[in-house]
Design a protein around this motif. Sequence first.
Motif, short mmCIF file in Angstrom:
data_model
loop_
_atom_site.label_atom_id
_atom_site.label_comp_id
_atom_site.label_asym_id
_atom_site.label_seq_id
_atom_site.Cartn_x
_atom_site.Cartn_y
_atom_site.Cartn_z
N ARG A 197 -15.98 4.62 -4.10
CA ARG A 197 -15.37 3.29 -3.96
C ARG A 197 -14.23 3.30 -2.94
O ARG A 197 -14.03 2.35 -2.19
CB ARG A 197 -14.88 2.76 -5.31
N TRP A 198 -13.47 4.42 -2.89
CA TRP A 198 -12.38 4.51 -1.92
C TRP A 198 -12.93 4.77 -0.51
O TRP A 198 -12.32 4.33 0.48
CB TRP A 198 -11.40 5.60 -2.33
N THR A 250 0.83 -1.21 0.00
CA THR A 250 0.00 0.00 0.00
C THR A 250 0.87 1.26 0.00
O THR A 250 0.54 2.25 -0.65
CB THR A 250 -0.95 0.02 1.20
N ARG A 282 -7.13 8.76 -0.48
CA ARG A 282 -7.45 8.63 -1.91
C ARG A 282 -8.88 9.05 -2.20
O ARG A 282 -9.17 9.61 -3.27
CB ARG A 282 -7.22 7.17 -2.33
N ALA A 283 -9.80 8.82 -1.26
CA ALA A 283 -11.20 9.18 -1.46
C ALA A 283 -11.40 10.68 -1.58
O ALA A 283 -12.32 11.13 -2.27
CB ALA A 283 -12.05 8.63 -0.32
N ALA A 300 -13.89 1.35 0.57
CA ALA A 300 -12.67 0.58 0.85
C ALA A 300 -12.08 0.98 2.20
O ALA A 300 -11.64 0.12 2.97
CB ALA A 300 -11.64 0.80 -0.26
N GLY A 301 -12.07 2.29 2.50
CA GLY A 301 -11.53 2.73 3.78
C GLY A 301 -12.31 2.17 4.96
O GLY A 301 -11.73 1.70 5.93
N ALA A 337 -3.47 1.06 5.55
CA ALA A 337 -4.21 0.94 4.29
C ALA A 337 -5.52 1.71 4.35
O ALA A 337 -5.94 2.34 3.36
CB ALA A 337 -4.47 -0.54 3.99
N ALA A 338 -6.19 1.70 5.51
CA ALA A 338 -7.44 2.45 5.66
C ALA A 338 -7.19 3.95 5.54
O ALA A 338 -7.95 4.67 4.86
CB ALA A 338 -8.08 2.12 7.01
N ALA A 381 -6.59 4.80 1.96
CA ALA A 381 -7.83 4.72 1.18
C ALA A 381 -8.69 5.96 1.39
O ALA A 381 -9.25 6.51 0.42
CB ALA A 381 -8.61 3.46 1.58
#
Length: 401
Positions: free
Chosen positions: A169-170, A104, A157-158, A173-174, A150-151, A154
């Motif tokens: 989607r991000w 990640t 990224r969102a 995912a988070g 990783a959270a 994410a």
Amino acid sequence: MPPSSPSLERRRSPLLPLGLLALWLLATLGLRPLLLPDEGRYANVAREMLRSGDWLVPTLNGLPFFHKPPLMYWLDIAAMQIAGVTPFAGRFASMLGAWIMAATLFFAMRRWHGARTATIALLLIASCPLFFLSGQYANHDMLVGALIGAAILAFARAVDDDPTHIARRWLIAGWLLCAVAMLAKGLIGIVLPALVVGPWLLARGRWRQMLKLLHPIGLIAFAIVALPWFVAMQSRYGGFNDYFFMEQHFRRYALKSFNNAHPFWFFIVVLPLSTLPWSAWLPGAVRRAWRERAAPMTGLYLWWVVAIVGFFSLPSSKLVGYVLPALAPWCALLALAVAGDAPDNAAPRAPLFSRAPRAGFAIGVLICLGVVAGLAWKTPKSNRGAALALAAQIAPDDSVV
């Protein structure tokens, strides 16, 4: 650097470096016996769950063992079904967590800082003693540290594409990663991402995005994954919530009666020492980070390290592994310093590292392999001899405690 040929494109594919990372972590995973107390304890919980067929209730010596949630045990059970009940299988969850953390970090650095810096970051973290040894040690810290990281990435990224909107989607995912992190070690799976992402967005004046991260679809995804096991345990054992949440979380954090007491500055010293030789670039990383603190991702890395180190410095009970959720941004800052100001469109044949970072990489690899080899040779705190003697004498109806 735009790819100029198919061969260059293949060279830049993430499959090769991430595959080599997996081999690096797997090669020495079963080299040494399990150490006491943590490795023997947690691997045996997985072994008992495998033997009993009850994958819901962790047990130790036949009694419910609710110190931690079951994700690590589930992963190790899966490994034991393939590789047998071995030290290799008992450390599989930690190895997987280490791979997730480095992968990640690699993808995040590649998006926000370019392919060259991402490759440097991957080599740096892979040869970092704290990372490598934690990925070779059977406990919950590396797995939860990787999932928390990783959270956070994410969620970052969102909010990355548009300052007024959220990439759905991000976002999902988070929240799913927070849920899995909660199944890895409890409430820190949601508390630490919130502690990092929330203030970071507020400091940038993006409070609307922070509120949008609480979208019902994300909360529902979190609840669907995270809550069923906790609800099932409370319905089966009436004292579960008090023991797991109050005793193992709040009282353990607030009281001084637990073991492993260390002073407030413990992690401030441990983090640089456990990331040698790369922490030699720390002065340059601090100067660069302070100069670029207004840059979104640099500000995130800085606050991420400060928030995690500060959070775990407050209670008196401290273990080295607690600081692992801060390792990815720490290595990101160091990688930016190592990469320096060289443009990402440097010539394809140009060396990735200058002489000093190449020496740092070699020293880091030697430290990692040397510690594992030394532990395999001396096997401190190992009951391997007793286990071999027991295996020669045990009868089919005997129980071992």
